[in-house]
Design a protein around this motif. Structure first.
Motif, PDB file in Angstrom:
ATOM      1  N   LEU A 123       0.752  -1.163   0.010  1.00  0.00           N
ATOM      2  CA  LEU A 123       0.004  -0.082  -0.016  1.00  0.00           C
ATOM      3  C   LEU A 123       0.834   1.373  -0.090  1.00  0.00           C
ATOM      4  CD1 LEU A 123      -2.638  -1.180   2.360  1.00  0.00           C
ATOM      5  CD2 LEU A 123      -2.914  -0.976  -0.119  1.00  0.00           C
ATOM      6  N   SER A 124       2.116   0.960   0.323  1.00  0.00           N
ATOM      7  CA  SER A 124       2.835   2.138   0.068  1.00  0.00           C
ATOM      8  C   SER A 124       3.458   2.825  -1.167  1.00  0.00           C
ATOM      9  CB  SER A 124       4.156   1.961   1.225  1.00  0.00           C
ATOM     10  OG  SER A 124       4.922   1.241   0.709  1.00  0.00           O
ATOM     11  N   VAL A 125       3.371   3.746  -1.353  1.00  0.00           N
ATOM     12  CA  VAL A 125       3.977   4.269  -2.615  1.00  0.00           C
ATOM     13  C   VAL A 125       5.222   5.078  -2.678  1.00  0.00           C
ATOM     14  CG1 VAL A 125       3.593   5.563  -4.808  1.00  0.00           C
ATOM     15  CG2 VAL A 125       1.776   4.394  -3.447  1.00  0.00           C
ATOM     16  N   ASN A 126       6.362   4.779  -2.818  1.00  0.00           N
ATOM     17  CA  ASN A 126       7.518   5.464  -2.705  1.00  0.00           C
ATOM     18  C   ASN A 126       7.624   6.633  -3.970  1.00  0.00           C
ATOM     19  OD1 ASN A 126       8.397   4.058  -0.618  1.00  0.00           O
ATOM     20  ND2 ASN A 126       9.454   2.399  -2.044  1.00  0.00           N
ATOM     21  N   ASP A 127       8.551   7.522  -3.735  1.00  0.00           N
ATOM     22  CA  ASP A 127       8.694   8.520  -4.562  1.00  0.00           C
ATOM     23  C   ASP A 127       9.355   7.887  -5.945  1.00  0.00           C
ATOM     24  OD1 ASP A 127       7.772  10.630  -2.762  1.00  0.00           O
ATOM     25  OD2 ASP A 127       9.781  11.034  -2.141  1.00  0.00           O
ATOM     26  N   ASN A 128      10.222   6.993  -6.125  1.00  0.00           N
ATOM     27  CA  ASN A 128      10.578   6.249  -7.423  1.00  0.00           C
ATOM     28  C   ASN A 128       9.787   5.444  -7.969  1.00  0.00           C
ATOM     29  OD1 ASN A 128      12.901   8.032  -6.431  1.00  0.00           O
ATOM     30  ND2 ASN A 128      13.783   5.921  -5.271  1.00  0.00           N
ATOM     31  N   ASP A 129       8.689   4.944  -7.363  1.00  0.00           N
ATOM     32  CA  ASP A 129       7.840   3.851  -7.859  1.00  0.00           C
ATOM     33  C   ASP A 129       6.637   4.606  -8.334  1.00  0.00           C
ATOM     34  OD1 ASP A 129       9.453   1.991  -6.527  1.00  0.00           O
ATOM     35  OD2 ASP A 129       8.163   1.494  -4.627  1.00  0.00           O
ATOM     36  N   LYS A 130       6.281   3.936  -9.371  1.00  0.00           N
ATOM     37  CA  LYS A 130       4.961   4.294 -10.243  1.00  0.00           C
ATOM     38  C   LYS A 130       3.872   3.193  -9.590  1.00  0.00           C
ATOM     39  CE  LYS A 130       2.890   4.829 -14.472  1.00  0.00           C
ATOM     40  NZ  LYS A 130       2.913   4.666 -16.064  1.00  0.00           N
ATOM     41  N   PRO A 131       2.912   3.772  -9.225  1.00  0.00           N
ATOM     42  CA  PRO A 131       1.610   2.917  -8.700  1.00  0.00           C
ATOM     43  C   PRO A 131       1.220   2.149  -9.963  1.00  0.00           C
ATOM     44  CG  PRO A 131       1.021   5.257  -8.458  1.00  0.00           C
ATOM     45  CD  PRO A 131       2.427   5.133  -9.032  1.00  0.00           C
ATOM     46  N   SER A 132       0.763   1.092  -9.640  1.00  0.00           N
ATOM     47  CA  SER A 132       0.220   0.133 -10.560  1.00  0.00           C
ATOM     48  C   SER A 132      -1.107   0.878 -11.007  1.00  0.00           C
ATOM     49  CB  SER A 132       0.054  -1.349 -10.015  1.00  0.00           C
ATOM     50  OG  SER A 132      -0.943  -1.333  -9.139  1.00  0.00           O
ATOM     51  N   ILE A 133      -1.682   0.295 -12.149  1.00  0.00           N
ATOM     52  CA  ILE A 133      -2.941   0.812 -12.809  1.00  0.00           C
ATOM     53  C   ILE A 133      -4.036   0.324 -11.622  1.00  0.00           C
ATOM     54  CG2 ILE A 133      -4.715   0.500 -14.626  1.00  0.00           C
ATOM     55  CD1 ILE A 133      -2.337   0.125 -16.248  1.00  0.00           C
ATOM     56  N   LEU A 134      -3.919  -0.806 -11.236  1.00  0.00           N
ATOM     57  CA  LEU A 134      -5.038  -1.462 -10.384  1.00  0.00           C
ATOM     58  C   LEU A 134      -4.848  -0.728  -9.048  1.00  0.00           C
ATOM     59  CD1 LEU A 134      -6.857  -3.787  -9.426  1.00  0.00           C
ATOM     60  CD2 LEU A 134      -5.063  -4.951  -8.447  1.00  0.00           C
ATOM     61  N   MET A 135      -3.729  -0.105  -8.580  1.00  0.00           N
ATOM     62  CA  MET A 135      -3.778   0.379  -7.201  1.00  0.00           C
ATOM     63  C   MET A 135      -4.357   2.127  -7.328  1.00  0.00           C
ATOM     64  SD  MET A 135      -2.670  -1.326  -4.824  1.00  0.00           S
ATOM     65  CE  MET A 135      -2.394  -0.472  -3.321  1.00  0.00           C
ATOM     66  N   THR A 136      -4.031   2.759  -8.574  1.00  0.00           N
ATOM     67  CA  THR A 136      -4.667   4.006  -8.562  1.00  0.00           C
ATOM     68  C   THR A 136      -6.165   3.967  -8.855  1.00  0.00           C
ATOM     69  OG1 THR A 136      -4.344   3.769 -11.188  1.00  0.00           O
ATOM     70  CG2 THR A 136      -2.512   4.936  -9.741  1.00  0.00           C
ATOM     71  N   SER A 137      -6.754   2.833  -9.120  1.00  0.00           N
ATOM     72  CA  SER A 137      -8.060   2.813  -9.486  1.00  0.00           C
ATOM     73  C   SER A 137      -9.004   2.220  -8.081  1.00  0.00           C
ATOM     74  CB  SER A 137      -8.506   1.963 -10.577  1.00  0.00           C
ATOM     75  OG  SER A 137      -8.140   0.521 -10.316  1.00  0.00           O
ATOM     76  N   ILE A 138      -8.209   1.926  -6.926  1.00  0.00           N
ATOM     77  CA  ILE A 138      -8.990   1.336  -5.743  1.00  0.00           C
ATOM     78  C   ILE A 138      -9.107   2.714  -4.872  1.00  0.00           C
ATOM     79  CG2 ILE A 138      -8.486   0.211  -3.725  1.00  0.00           C
ATOM     80  CD1 ILE A 138      -6.685  -1.580  -5.469  1.00  0.00           C
ATOM     81  N   PRO A 139     -10.248   2.676  -4.517  1.00  0.00           N
ATOM     82  CA  PRO A 139     -10.886   3.921  -3.432  1.00  0.00           C
ATOM     83  C   PRO A 139     -10.094   3.832  -2.436  1.00  0.00           C
ATOM     84  CG  PRO A 139     -12.859   2.673  -4.402  1.00  0.00           C
ATOM     85  CD  PRO A 139     -11.657   1.708  -4.657  1.00  0.00           C
ATOM     86  N   ASP A 140      -9.928   5.109  -2.095  1.00  0.00           N
ATOM     87  CA  ASP A 140      -9.110   5.171  -0.603  1.00  0.00           C
ATOM     88  C   ASP A 140      -9.565   4.449   0.504  1.00  0.00           C
ATOM     89  OD1 ASP A 140      -6.936   6.642  -1.871  1.00  0.00           O
ATOM     90  OD2 ASP A 140      -7.904   8.659  -1.149  1.00  0.00           O
ATOM     91  N   GLU A 141     -10.978   4.481   0.686  1.00  0.00           N
ATOM     92  CA  GLU A 141     -11.740   3.659   1.907  1.00  0.00           C
ATOM     93  C   GLU A 141     -11.044   2.309   1.789  1.00  0.00           C
ATOM     94  OE1 GLU A 141     -15.808   3.562  -0.626  1.00  0.00           O
ATOM     95  OE2 GLU A 141     -15.019   5.507   0.254  1.00  0.00           O
ATOM     96  N   ASN A 142     -11.211   1.709   0.682  1.00  0.00           N
ATOM     97  CA  ASN A 142     -10.685   0.274   0.476  1.00  0.00           C
ATOM     98  C   ASN A 142      -9.363  -0.036   1.070  1.00  0.00           C
ATOM     99  OD1 ASN A 142     -12.812   0.274  -2.168  1.00  0.00           O
ATOM    100  ND2 ASN A 142     -13.240  -1.155  -0.837  1.00  0.00           N
ATOM    101  N   LEU A 143      -8.367   0.771   0.773  1.00  0.00           N
ATOM    102  CA  LEU A 143      -7.089   1.026   0.877  1.00  0.00           C
ATOM    103  C   LEU A 143      -6.851   0.852   2.624  1.00  0.00           C
ATOM    104  CD1 LEU A 143      -5.195   2.845  -1.638  1.00  0.00           C
ATOM    105  CD2 LEU A 143      -5.635   0.571  -1.551  1.00  0.00           C
TER     106      LEU A 143
END
Length: 96
Positions: A45-65
């Motif tokens: 669930l953590s996103v580092n500055d160097n990492d690009k979040p996956s397409i799946l992670m960007t489409s998940i609502p914050d409440e689910n995370l």
């Protein structure tokens, strides 16, 4: 597939009837695996500055995370491992 296509597919899967139903899962796992599970959840669930979040992670609502974070914390609490987990985090952060 484009980012938009993946987001649409994921949204469709999450819209299937019953996906919001609460399920009870009776788990019996070792404390070691509880620590590992919590670590995997936090790292996933953590996103580092160097990492690009996956397409799946960007489409998940914050409440689910947030629910996933809560689940990991709840597992630690039930296993009595919150303090140990915090100490391990401190050790791993000082080792960087």
């Amino acid at each position: 597939m484009t980012t938009n296509d993946v987001a649409k597919v994921f949204d469709t899967v999450l819209s299937i009837p019953g996906m919001n139903d609460v399920v009870k899962i009776d788990l019996k796992i070792s404390r070691k695996n509880v620590l590992l599970l919590n670590h995997v959840i936090e790292r996933g669930l953590s996103v580092n500055d160097n990492d690009k979040p996956s397409i799946l992670m960007t489409s998940i609502p914050d409440e689910n995370l947030q629910e996933l974070r809560f689940f990991g914390d709840e597992c630690l609490q039930k296993a009595g491992l919150i303090e140990l987990s915090e100490k391990l985090k401190t050790l791993s952060e000082t080792g960087k």
